[in-house]
Design a protein around this motif. Structure first.
Motif, PDB file in Angstrom:
ATOM      1  N   UNK A   1       0.780  -1.261   0.018  1.00 36.48           N
ATOM      2  CA  UNK A   1      -0.041  -0.118  -0.205  1.00 36.48           C
ATOM      3  C   UNK A   1       0.756   1.034  -0.075  1.00 36.48           C
ATOM      4  N   UNK A   2       0.815   2.065  -1.085  1.00 32.85           N
ATOM      5  CA  UNK A   2       1.639   3.406  -0.980  1.00 32.85           C
ATOM      6  C   UNK A   2       0.631   4.414  -0.820  1.00 32.85           C
ATOM      7  N   UNK A   3       1.103   5.469  -0.189  1.00 33.78           N
ATOM      8  CA  UNK A   3       0.211   6.628   0.083  1.00 33.78           C
ATOM      9  C   UNK A   3       0.810   7.840  -0.601  1.00 33.78           C
ATOM     10  N   UNK A   4       0.055   8.525  -1.032  1.00 29.37           N
ATOM     11  CA  UNK A   4       0.441   9.974  -1.623  1.00 29.37           C
ATOM     12  C   UNK A   4       0.252  11.110  -1.006  1.00 29.37           C
ATOM     13  N   UNK A   5       1.048  11.922  -0.471  1.00 24.70           N
ATOM     14  CA  UNK A   5       0.818  13.121   0.195  1.00 24.70           C
ATOM     15  C   UNK A   5      -0.018  14.243  -0.715  1.00 24.70           C
ATOM     16  N   UNK A   6      -1.105  14.619  -0.328  1.00 22.94           N
ATOM     17  CA  UNK A   6      -1.794  15.627  -0.961  1.00 22.94           C
ATOM     18  C   UNK A   6      -1.733  17.009  -0.181  1.00 22.94           C
ATOM     19  N   UNK A   7      -0.976  17.232   0.742  1.00 20.74           N
ATOM     20  CA  UNK A   7      -0.737  18.434   1.370  1.00 20.74           C
ATOM     21  C   UNK A   7      -1.100  18.306   2.881  1.00 20.74           C
ATOM     22  N   UNK A   8      -0.327  18.963   3.504  1.00 22.19           N
ATOM     23  CA  UNK A   8      -0.490  19.267   5.119  1.00 22.19           C
ATOM     24  C   UNK A   8      -0.614  17.850   5.964  1.00 22.19           C
ATOM     25  N   UNK A   9       0.123  17.011   5.308  1.00 21.63           N
ATOM     26  CA  UNK A   9       0.140  15.570   6.170  1.00 21.63           C
ATOM     27  C   UNK A   9      -1.070  14.796   5.729  1.00 21.63           C
ATOM     28  N   UNK A  10      -1.731  15.094   4.627  1.00 26.16           N
ATOM     29  CA  UNK A  10      -2.865  14.354   4.512  1.00 26.16           C
ATOM     30  C   UNK A  10      -2.375  13.289   3.291  1.00 26.16           C
ATOM     31  N   UNK A  11      -2.899  12.110   3.228  1.00 28.12           N
ATOM     32  CA  UNK A  11      -2.507  11.207   2.333  1.00 28.12           C
ATOM     33  C   UNK A  11      -3.666  10.325   1.703  1.00 28.12           C
ATOM     34  N   UNK A  12      -3.450   9.878   0.433  1.00 27.83           N
ATOM     35  CA  UNK A  12      -4.613   9.101  -0.163  1.00 27.83           C
ATOM     36  C   UNK A  12      -3.842   7.806  -0.577  1.00 27.83           C
ATOM     37  N   UNK A  13      -4.704   6.652  -0.822  1.00 26.04           N
ATOM     38  CA  UNK A  13      -4.059   5.582  -1.237  1.00 26.04           C
ATOM     39  C   UNK A  13      -3.775   5.490  -2.909  1.00 26.04           C
ATOM     40  N   UNK A  14      -2.515   5.314  -3.490  1.00 27.56           N
ATOM     41  CA  UNK A  14      -2.085   5.743  -4.729  1.00 27.56           C
ATOM     42  C   UNK A  14      -3.237   4.726  -5.856  1.00 27.56           C
ATOM     43  N   UNK A  15      -3.355   3.558  -5.558  1.00 32.09           N
ATOM     44  CA  UNK A  15      -4.200   2.656  -6.335  1.00 32.09           C
ATOM     45  C   UNK A  15      -5.704   2.896  -6.382  1.00 32.09           C
ATOM     46  N   UNK A  16      -6.136   4.003  -5.434  1.00 38.31           N
ATOM     47  CA  UNK A  16      -7.392   4.236  -5.718  1.00 38.31           C
ATOM     48  C   UNK A  16      -7.659   5.655  -6.260  1.00 38.31           C
ATOM     49  N   UNK A  17      -6.543   6.231  -6.506  1.00 39.38           N
ATOM     50  CA  UNK A  17      -6.827   7.746  -7.476  1.00 39.38           C
ATOM     51  C   UNK A  17      -7.098   7.353  -8.929  1.00 39.38           C
ATOM     52  N   UNK A  18      -8.332   8.028  -9.120  1.00 39.94           N
ATOM     53  CA  UNK A  18      -8.790   7.588 -10.686  1.00 39.94           C
ATOM     54  C   UNK A  18      -8.519   8.826 -11.533  1.00 39.94           C
ATOM     55  N   UNK A  19      -8.366  10.087 -10.979  1.00 38.79           N
ATOM     56  CA  UNK A  19      -7.946  11.174 -11.796  1.00 38.79           C
ATOM     57  C   UNK A  19      -7.591  12.406 -10.902  1.00 38.79           C
ATOM     58  N   UNK A  20      -6.572  13.071 -11.459  1.00 34.89           N
ATOM     59  CA  UNK A  20      -6.355  14.350 -10.672  1.00 34.89           C
ATOM     60  C   UNK A  20      -6.840  15.612 -11.795  1.00 34.89           C
ATOM     61  N   UNK A  21      -7.539  16.369 -11.345  1.00 36.75           N
ATOM     62  CA  UNK A  21      -8.234  17.235 -12.017  1.00 36.75           C
ATOM     63  C   UNK A  21      -7.951  18.783 -11.491  1.00 36.75           C
ATOM     64  N   UNK A  22      -7.789  19.679 -12.603  1.00 38.50           N
ATOM     65  CA  UNK A  22      -7.540  20.998 -12.309  1.00 38.50           C
ATOM     66  C   UNK A  22      -8.801  21.573 -12.061  1.00 38.50           C
ATOM     67  N   UNK A  23      -9.087  22.659 -11.304  1.00 43.30           N
ATOM     68  CA  UNK A  23     -10.134  23.123 -10.467  1.00 43.30           C
ATOM     69  C   UNK A  23     -10.818  24.383 -11.459  1.00 43.30           C
ATOM     70  N   UNK A  24     -10.188  24.656 -12.617  1.00 39.23           N
ATOM     71  CA  UNK A  24     -10.566  25.958 -13.221  1.00 39.23           C
ATOM     72  C   UNK A  24     -11.794  25.636 -14.266  1.00 39.23           C
ATOM     73  N   UNK A  25     -12.148  24.321 -14.492  1.00 38.04           N
ATOM     74  CA  UNK A  25     -13.139  24.227 -15.533  1.00 38.04           C
ATOM     75  C   UNK A  25     -14.458  24.166 -15.045  1.00 38.04           C
ATOM     76  N   UNK A  26     -15.435  24.229 -15.842  1.00 38.49           N
ATOM     77  CA  UNK A  26     -16.801  24.118 -15.305  1.00 38.49           C
ATOM     78  C   UNK A  26     -17.243  22.679 -15.021  1.00 38.49           C
ATOM     79  N   UNK A  27     -16.706  21.545 -15.658  1.00 39.26           N
ATOM     80  CA  UNK A  27     -17.039  20.261 -15.272  1.00 39.26           C
ATOM     81  C   UNK A  27     -16.075  20.192 -13.866  1.00 39.26           C
ATOM     82  N   UNK A  28     -15.513  20.520 -13.638  1.00 41.21           N
ATOM     83  CA  UNK A  28     -14.749  20.265 -12.381  1.00 41.21           C
ATOM     84  C   UNK A  28     -15.680  20.882 -11.352  1.00 41.21           C
ATOM     85  N   UNK A  29     -16.147  22.032 -11.486  1.00 44.49           N
ATOM     86  CA  UNK A  29     -17.095  22.585 -10.396  1.00 44.49           C
ATOM     87  C   UNK A  29     -18.206  21.659 -10.455  1.00 44.49           C
ATOM     88  N   UNK A  30     -18.727  21.159 -11.584  1.00 48.03           N
ATOM     89  CA  UNK A  30     -19.758  20.322 -11.305  1.00 48.03           C
ATOM     90  C   UNK A  30     -19.584  19.052 -10.469  1.00 48.03           C
TER      91      UNK A  30
END
Length: 99
Positions: A1-30
């Motif tokens: 199990x590998x953990x990915x640092x997403x800031x301020x000591x918070x981590x997520x499991x690498x194998x469970x990440x489906x997508x990394x999305x930039x927040x500037x678009x309308x679909x991202x807001x949706x």
């Protein structure tokens, strides 16, 4: 199990990440609105500006203040390390079988 640092000591499991999305678009807001409505939004920005969103295989959305490019680079580095580790393990098995 590998953990990915997403800031301020918070981590997520690498194998469970489906997508990394930039927040500037309308679909991202949706995506963000839908996750919030369904109770699947996790905010780890510590009050700072949201710079990226991670979509997980469980339909959770993680808001991060780390740039999406930075997170993508971290993911790539971890996957390369994982592949190298697997190659090393396979090499040991082949070496041990030849003895």
């Amino acid at each position: 199990m590998q953990l990915l640092n997403v800031g301020f000591g918070n981590t997520v499991m690498v194998g469970r990440v489906v997508a990394v999305v930039n927040t500037g678009s309308s679909p991202a807001r949706k995506i963000r609105e839908i996750a919030k409505k369904n109770g699947k939004l996790i905010d780890v920005t510590e009050g700072r500006r949201t710079r990226s969103m991670l979509v997980m295989d469980s339909n959770h959305v993680v808001l991060s203040s780390v740039q999406s490019d930075t997170i993508s680079q971290r993911l790539q580095a971890m996957r390369i390390d994982l592949q190298l580790g697997e190659c090393r393990e396979q090499g040991k098995k082949v070496y041990n079988e030849n003895e």
